[in-house]
Scaffold this motif. Structure first.
Motif, short mmCIF file in Angstrom:
data_model
loop_
_atom_site.label_atom_id
_atom_site.label_comp_id
_atom_site.label_asym_id
_atom_site.label_seq_id
_atom_site.Cartn_x
_atom_site.Cartn_y
_atom_site.Cartn_z
N PRO A 76 21.46 -4.68 -23.84
CA PRO A 76 20.37 -5.54 -23.37
C PRO A 76 19.33 -4.69 -22.62
CG PRO A 76 22.48 -6.58 -22.93
CD PRO A 76 22.78 -5.19 -23.40
N VAL A 77 18.05 -4.94 -22.88
CA VAL A 77 17.01 -4.03 -22.37
C VAL A 77 17.00 -3.95 -20.85
CG1 VAL A 77 15.51 -4.19 -24.37
CG2 VAL A 77 15.33 -5.91 -22.57
N LEU A 78 17.39 -5.03 -20.16
CA LEU A 78 17.38 -5.01 -18.71
C LEU A 78 18.56 -4.23 -18.13
CD1 LEU A 78 16.25 -8.65 -17.83
CD2 LEU A 78 14.87 -6.58 -18.01
N ASP A 79 19.49 -3.80 -19.00
CA ASP A 79 20.64 -3.04 -18.53
C ASP A 79 20.36 -1.55 -18.46
OD1 ASP A 79 21.95 -5.39 -18.41
OD2 ASP A 79 23.43 -4.97 -19.97
N TYR A 80 19.27 -1.08 -19.09
CA TYR A 80 18.96 0.34 -19.04
C TYR A 80 18.52 0.74 -17.64
CZ TYR A 80 19.16 0.36 -24.15
OH TYR A 80 19.57 0.25 -25.44
N ARG A 81 18.90 1.94 -17.24
CA ARG A 81 18.58 2.45 -15.90
C ARG A 81 17.82 3.76 -15.98
NH1 ARG A 81 19.49 -1.97 -15.28
NH2 ARG A 81 21.06 -3.03 -14.00
#
Length: 408
Positions: free
Chosen positions: A192-197
């Motif tokens: 999920p794109v919001l999981d990238y850091r």
């Protein structure tokens, strides 16, 4: 096509755009106060006189929005000048309604409305368990789940389909986007794109810098994973991707709206690493230049730094300019806003730094290599001048990040 038919097409098109935007906002949650302010500023711009507004945004944006609307609605792109202005006026008014509707939708996050019928039927047994007379209910201590977001592959597929439908990307550009997104997914996983850091962004950048060029054609790297190809490049001394190719790969992340912040983080990291390398040489090089007994060492250090700077400085400039363009967005924002003008002032300061650096590399260091101690003193003074300019650059950067706001 009469005016009523045009209004119907505009309404239908923007209603679909609005529905998709609301669905995405449901996943992302409410706007921040800063986002609301920017939307209000955007609405004020759209409320300008029709021709004044489109003159302000520029011909490229006019052509882009007009073409996108026509492709999505089937309206012919070939129109008389008078009809084109009528269509653009309807598009402008529709954007006003869109942004106002999004602000109204944002208010729904402030409360719950239970007056509507529930989406799932509640059984009588469940109602009994929910009554006050029933036994105490054990509440789970598990933390709430984070907001969900689509997988990167799914999001890119949607963006790709939109670009194909509206003709925004050529076939070559589409393949280029696909290749770099696939590489990012191969390295960091399809999440999920919001999981990238930030660590994912940093790792991607590090692999790009060491990745061999034409890795799918070289016999030493055919069939290898990206990380294996990096090791093969080190073992066999293979040429790696050029700076421009690395920057292009980072920029391709801008093709996905949710990855915009990741792309800017990558460029910012690259920019800061180059700045640190440049500024870090000031103190040791100046100290050696002021010691006559270390003239040879100072000349050697200055020469080696000049060789490295031939790669580092262009990378610094390209990353900085690209990041500035992503943040400002257009020429009007650069020339006619406080943020853009401060950015131009910073560019002038960097130009002055490059002038001083060129004098060091082309004049003072070669003279020092010939044994000229006077040139070493000139180099030390030049470095002091560079340090002062860097301080002004840092002050300007602090103003950009803490006082001024980005153009809407």
């Amino acid at each position: 096509m009469n005016y009523g038919e045009l209004r119907t097409k505009v309404h239908g098109h923007f209603k679909r755009v609005l529905e998709r935007a609301k669905a995405r906002r449901e996943e992302l949650g409410p706007y921040t106060e800063l986002e609301k302010e920017r939307i209000d500023d955007t609405i004020q711009l759209y409320e300008m006189d029709n021709e004044d507004y489109w003159d302000l945004v520029g011909k490229d944006e006019v052509a882009k929005q007009f073409r996108s609307f026509c492709n999505a609605t089937g309206v012919p792109q070939k129109q008389t000048r008078e009809n084109a202005w009528v269509i653009l006026d309807e598009i402008r008014k529709a954007w006003i309604g869109f942004h106002k509707a999004m602000l109204e939708h944002d208010k729904t996050f402030e409360k719950y409305d239970f007056s509507t019928k529930p989406s799932a039927v509640v059984s009588a047994a469940e109602c009994a368990h929910a009554s006050p007379s029933s036994a105490p209910v054990t509440i789970s201590k598990k933390p709430p789940q984070a907001l969900s977001s689509p997988l990167l592959s799914v999001l890119f597929a949607e963006r790709k389909a939109e670009a194909e439908q509206t003709g925004q990307w050529s076939a070559k550009l589409l393949n280029d986007y696909q290749a770099w997104i696939d590489l990012f997914i191969e390295l960091q996983g399809d999440r999920p794109v919001l999981d990238y850091r930030k660590t994912d962004a940093r790792d991607f950048k590090n692999v790009l810098i060491e990745l061999p060029s034409n890795r799918n054609k070289l016999p030493q790297t055919i069939g290898l994973t990206p990380r294996e190809a990096v090791q093969a490049a080190k073992d066999h001394g293979l040429p790696t991707l050029s700076v421009s190719t690395v920057n292009k790969a980072l920029g391709r992340l801008q093709g996905i709206p949710e990855l915009e912040s990741v792309g800017i983080q990558l460029l910012l990291l690259l920019h800061l690493l180059c700045v640190a390398f440049w500024v870090g040489i000031f103190s040791p090089l100046r100290s050696l230049a002021l010691m006559p007994e270390h003239l040879t060492d100072a000349a050697e250090l200055g020469h080696r730094f000049g060789q490295a700077a031939a790669l580092i400085v262009p990378t610094l400039i390209v990353a900085g300019l690209w990041m500035a363009w992503l943040l400002v967005g257009n020429l009007q924002g650069l020339l006619f806003t406080g943020y853009g003008q401060a950015l131009l002032f910073k560019v002038l300061l960097v130009g002055l730094l490059l002038t001083l650096a060129a004098a060091n590399k082309l004049r003072f260091v070669p003279s020092m290599q010939s044994g000229d101690a006077k040139a070493a003193r000139h180099l030390a003074r030049s470095i002091e001048g560079e340090a002062i300019v860097v301080l002004v650059v840092l002050a300007t950067t602090a103003t950009l990040t803490s006082v001024l706001t980005l153009p809407s």
